[in-house]
Write a protein that holds these residues in place. Structure first.
Motif, PDB file in Angstrom:
ATOM      1  N   HIS A 112       0.864  -1.185   0.000  1.00 10.30           N
ATOM      2  CA  HIS A 112       0.000   0.000   0.000  1.00 10.30           C
ATOM      3  C   HIS A 112       0.896   1.230   0.000  1.00 10.30           C
ATOM      4  O   HIS A 112       1.836   1.309   0.794  1.00 10.30           O
ATOM      5  CB  HIS A 112      -0.870  -0.011   1.263  1.00 10.30           C
ATOM      6  N   HIS A 114       0.972   4.562   1.190  1.00  7.88           N
ATOM      7  CA  HIS A 114       0.226   5.311   2.203  1.00  7.88           C
ATOM      8  C   HIS A 114       0.288   6.820   1.907  1.00  7.88           C
ATOM      9  O   HIS A 114       1.363   7.401   1.893  1.00  7.88           O
ATOM     10  CB  HIS A 114       0.850   4.993   3.567  1.00  7.88           C
ATOM     11  N   TRP A 158       4.632   6.973   2.240  1.00  6.99           N
ATOM     12  CA  TRP A 158       5.474   5.796   2.502  1.00  6.99           C
ATOM     13  C   TRP A 158       4.732   4.557   2.058  1.00  6.99           C
ATOM     14  O   TRP A 158       3.508   4.562   1.977  1.00  6.99           O
ATOM     15  CB  TRP A 158       5.945   5.742   3.945  1.00  6.99           C
ATOM     16  N   HIS A 160       4.143   0.389   2.503  1.00  8.90           N
ATOM     17  CA  HIS A 160       4.300  -0.673   3.495  1.00  8.90           C
ATOM     18  C   HIS A 160       3.393  -1.833   3.138  1.00  8.90           C
ATOM     19  O   HIS A 160       2.430  -1.675   2.396  1.00  8.90           O
ATOM     20  CB  HIS A 160       4.025  -0.156   4.910  1.00  8.90           C
ATOM     21  N   HIS A 162       0.455  -4.505   3.499  1.00 13.19           N
ATOM     22  CA  HIS A 162      -0.905  -4.284   3.995  1.00 13.19           C
ATOM     23  C   HIS A 162      -1.736  -5.569   3.962  1.00 13.19           C
ATOM     24  O   HIS A 162      -2.967  -5.516   3.937  1.00 13.19           O
ATOM     25  CB  HIS A 162      -1.584  -3.203   3.147  1.00 13.19           C
ATOM     26  N   SER A 303       2.410   5.826  11.645  1.00 10.67           N
ATOM     27  CA  SER A 303       2.091   6.122  10.240  1.00 10.67           C
ATOM     28  C   SER A 303       2.014   7.596   9.913  1.00 10.67           C
ATOM     29  O   SER A 303       1.828   7.960   8.765  1.00 10.67           O
ATOM     30  CB  SER A 303       0.794   5.437   9.781  1.00 10.67           C
ATOM     31  N   HIS A 431      -6.637   6.594   9.825  1.00  9.88           N
ATOM     32  CA  HIS A 431      -6.058   6.816   8.497  1.00  9.88           C
ATOM     33  C   HIS A 431      -7.104   6.506   7.439  1.00  9.88           C
ATOM     34  O   HIS A 431      -7.803   5.503   7.537  1.00  9.88           O
ATOM     35  CB  HIS A 431      -4.834   5.915   8.303  1.00  9.88           C
ATOM     36  N   HIS A 433      -7.659   5.972   3.301  1.00  5.57           N
ATOM     37  CA  HIS A 433      -6.973   5.782   2.013  1.00  5.57           C
ATOM     38  C   HIS A 433      -7.569   6.693   0.944  1.00  5.57           C
ATOM     39  O   HIS A 433      -8.770   6.970   0.959  1.00  5.57           O
ATOM     40  CB  HIS A 433      -7.150   4.342   1.520  1.00  5.57           C
ATOM     41  N   HIS A 524      -8.999   3.001   8.501  1.00  3.02           N
ATOM     42  CA  HIS A 524      -8.729   2.156   9.661  1.00  3.02           C
ATOM     43  C   HIS A 524      -7.852   2.874  10.650  1.00  3.02           C
ATOM     44  O   HIS A 524      -7.313   3.936  10.373  1.00  3.02           O
ATOM     45  CB  HIS A 524      -8.047   0.863   9.209  1.00  3.02           C
ATOM     46  N   HIS A 526      -4.393   2.933  12.679  1.00  4.56           N
ATOM     47  CA  HIS A 526      -3.059   2.494  12.288  1.00  4.56           C
ATOM     48  C   HIS A 526      -2.251   1.896  13.436  1.00  4.56           C
ATOM     49  O   HIS A 526      -1.088   1.598  13.273  1.00  4.56           O
ATOM     50  CB  HIS A 526      -2.287   3.624  11.623  1.00  4.56           C
TER      51      HIS A 526
HETATM   52 CU1  C2O Z   1      -0.584   3.055   6.267  1.00  2.00          CU
HETATM   53 CU2  C2O Z   1      -4.156   1.385   5.295  1.00  2.00          CU
HETATM   54  O1  C2O Z   1      -2.288   2.224   5.725  1.00  2.00           O
END
Ligand code: C2O
Length: 536
Positions: A112, A114, A158, A160, A162, A303, A431, A433, A524, A526
């Protein structure tokens, strides 16, 4: 035995250009980045640690991964390749919903980006995971090569892992890296410290290690009869910056820019310099602030990203320590000790540089939140369900877990107001998306237990008369967090009002929004990324 601090030099992660230049004209570029199993030296005196690392090859793979330097308006294609072995280096727990290959062989991953605002097919949905060689795939799998159009405002992102239920372990194992979207036309005139030497990215997280060098994860679940290994939060004793525990960096007496990413699972950092040096904030998460903000310290949740300038010419000492005093879990947990209260050391040279850079007060001007464009208001409540032994087990949003059918359906381009009600005891980083939001206010709940009892019964914030309870003290949003963000810290016992934009914010130069992209949003908390659910 105690590890000596400040013995390793700060690393700069390898940089990869996300575009090509043909006779000086930038073009889209296709990259292949793999996820490899290898070992990594986190400290002079820690034996090599088995990790999972991103890189263009196994030899080149690093912790964190390479920094991708993209250019605004020029697309970057990335084929994320999984070269991981059949079994994980860290303990899985299948008592939580988890990405699980049919033959139980292979490590599910999905990347993902971010902070990206682009096509949902390239967002890295937790159910679009895949194993080595794309052998096994989650039901939401879309394609091998992700497309990042980089049409949003310049800033810090960034990437990462997921994968559903494995995100926490895969990131603990090392799967994270930085991604910048640069926009020279808008950014060069700002005159901020620039170039590889003075513009640095710091990816900070906490980890614990066993004597043999392996990553230590407490693998006894918080409630072993239900969850043998799973625990909602991970805290480590050592603080790692760019892959080294408590590194040191030699700096000149001048301004530096630091793009600081908190890649911890659950640890909040409240950063400050032991000699009182200040921070000049120029950006937060993926966007510049309209104006620079000066602080003596700031709180960064998992995050979240702070983009700051530090002027070492103001230092009265020849060294200073970047430190942390945030309790863990935040805000009511354990106080920090020397190990997790220390981040890194700066050794300041005596020579004074003339060209010290500058920080203008006015940065990039984005329009502020506009309440008149709001088409929808939503109430989102965060709860923690308790087990029989009164241990918190899962975090739910509106009483619904991530696997439940889609509940909220915002439209591309919509502006919405969300009231996020945090009935848990912890501060949760929310967070969203593919969107940006601005935090408008945070108001404390009065008679929280009465409201929460009602919610447990009927699960409807309006019927439970939220407006009767959201009348406590209100707390100012810190100036450095007043811009457009993709993560915000939801205070426990508070209702936080945010304005969400499910589209781009157009800068001076705007690019057309891709109208063919199917909307599909994830939001969601983080902390350990343990519960999520969809918007479509
Ligand atoms: Cu840092 Cu759903 O992500």
């Amino acid at each position: 035995s105690k590890l000596e601090m400040f013995v390793d030099e700060l690393l700069d992660m390898p940089k990869i250009l996300g575009f090509d230049s043909v006779y000086g004209v930038p073009r889209s570029k296709s990259l292949e980045i793999g996820m490899y199993s290898k070992t990594w030296k986190f400290h002079r005196d820690i034996p090599p640690t088995p990790v999972y690392a991103f890189g263009v090859s196994k030899e080149a793979a690093t912790i964190p991964g390479p920094t991708i330097m993209a250019l605004h308006g020029i697309g970057t294609n990335v084929t994320w390749k999984n070269y991981l072995p059949p079994t994980h280096i860290l303990p899985w727990d299948t008592s939580i919903t988890i990405a699980e290959p049919a033959d139980k062989i292979g490590i599910p991953t999905v990347v993902h980006l971010h902070g990206a605002i682009g096509e949902p097919e390239s967002d890295g949905n937790p159910n679009s995971w895949f194993t080595a060689g794309f052998k096994e795939k989650g039901y939401a799998w879309t394609k091998e090569t992700y497309r990042y159009n980089n049409n949003q405002q310049p800033g810090n992102l960034w990437y990462h892992d997921h994968a559903l239920g494995l995100t926490r372990l895969n990131i603990l194992a090392g799967l994270a890296g930085a991604y910048h979207i640069n926009h020279p036309k808008l950014e060069v005139p700002l005159g901020l410290p620039s170039g590889d030497e003075f513009d640095r990215t710091l990816i900070v997280f906490d980890r614990s290690f066993c004597i043999d060098g392996s990553i230590y994860v407490n693998s006894t679940g918080d409630n072993p009869s239900i969850h043998p290994h799973w625990r909602p939060e991970y805290f480590g004793d050592a603080i790692i910056v760019n892959g080294k525990a408590w590194p040191r960096m030699i700096v000149q007496r001048r301004m530096y820019r630091f793009r600081i990413i908190n890649a911890s699972s659950a640890r909040f950092f409240r950063f400050f310099f032991t000699n009182g040096l200040g921070f000049i904030h120029v950006g937060s998460d993926s966007a510049y602030l309209n104006e620079a903000v000066t602080t003596n310290g700031f709180l960064l949740c998992p995050s979240e990203i702070a983009d700051v300038v530090v002027d070492f010419s103001k230092s009265k000492n020849d060294s200073t320590i970047l430190a942390n005093d945030a309790p863990y879990p935040y805000p009511t947990g354990n106080p920090v000790d020397e190990a997790n209260g220390t981040i890194m050391k700066f050794i300041i040279l005596t020579r004074t540089e003339n060209d010290s850079g500058q920080t203008p007060n006015k940065l990039i001007q984005y329009p502020g939140p506009d309440l008149s464009s709001v088409t929808q208001t939503r109430y989102i409540t965060m709860y923690e369900y308790k087990s029989a032994t009164n241990q918190p087990t899962h975090l739910y949003l509106n009483g619904i877990s991530f696997e439940a059918p889609i509940t909220e359906t915002p439209k591309v381009g919509a502006t919405e107001v969300w009231y996020v009600i945090n009935l848990t005891g912890d501060n949760h980083p929310l967070h969203i998306h593919l969107a940006l939001f601005a935090t408008l206010d945070q108001t404390e709940l009065v008679n929280e237990t009465e409201f929460s009892d009602c919610m447990t019964k009927i699960n409807d914030a309006i019927k439970c008369q939220i407006s009767k309870y959201a009348i406590g003290k209100s707390i100012e949003v810190p100036a450095e967090e007043k811009g457009w963000k993709n993560v915000f810290k939801m205070r426990p016992g508070f209702v936080t009002k945010i304005l969400v934009k499910f589209s781009y914010i157009h800068s001076n130069e705007s690019y057309p929004f891709d109208a063919t992209a199917k909307p599909g949003y994830v939001y969601h908390c983080h902390v350990s990324i343990f519960i999520l659910f969809f918007l479509l």
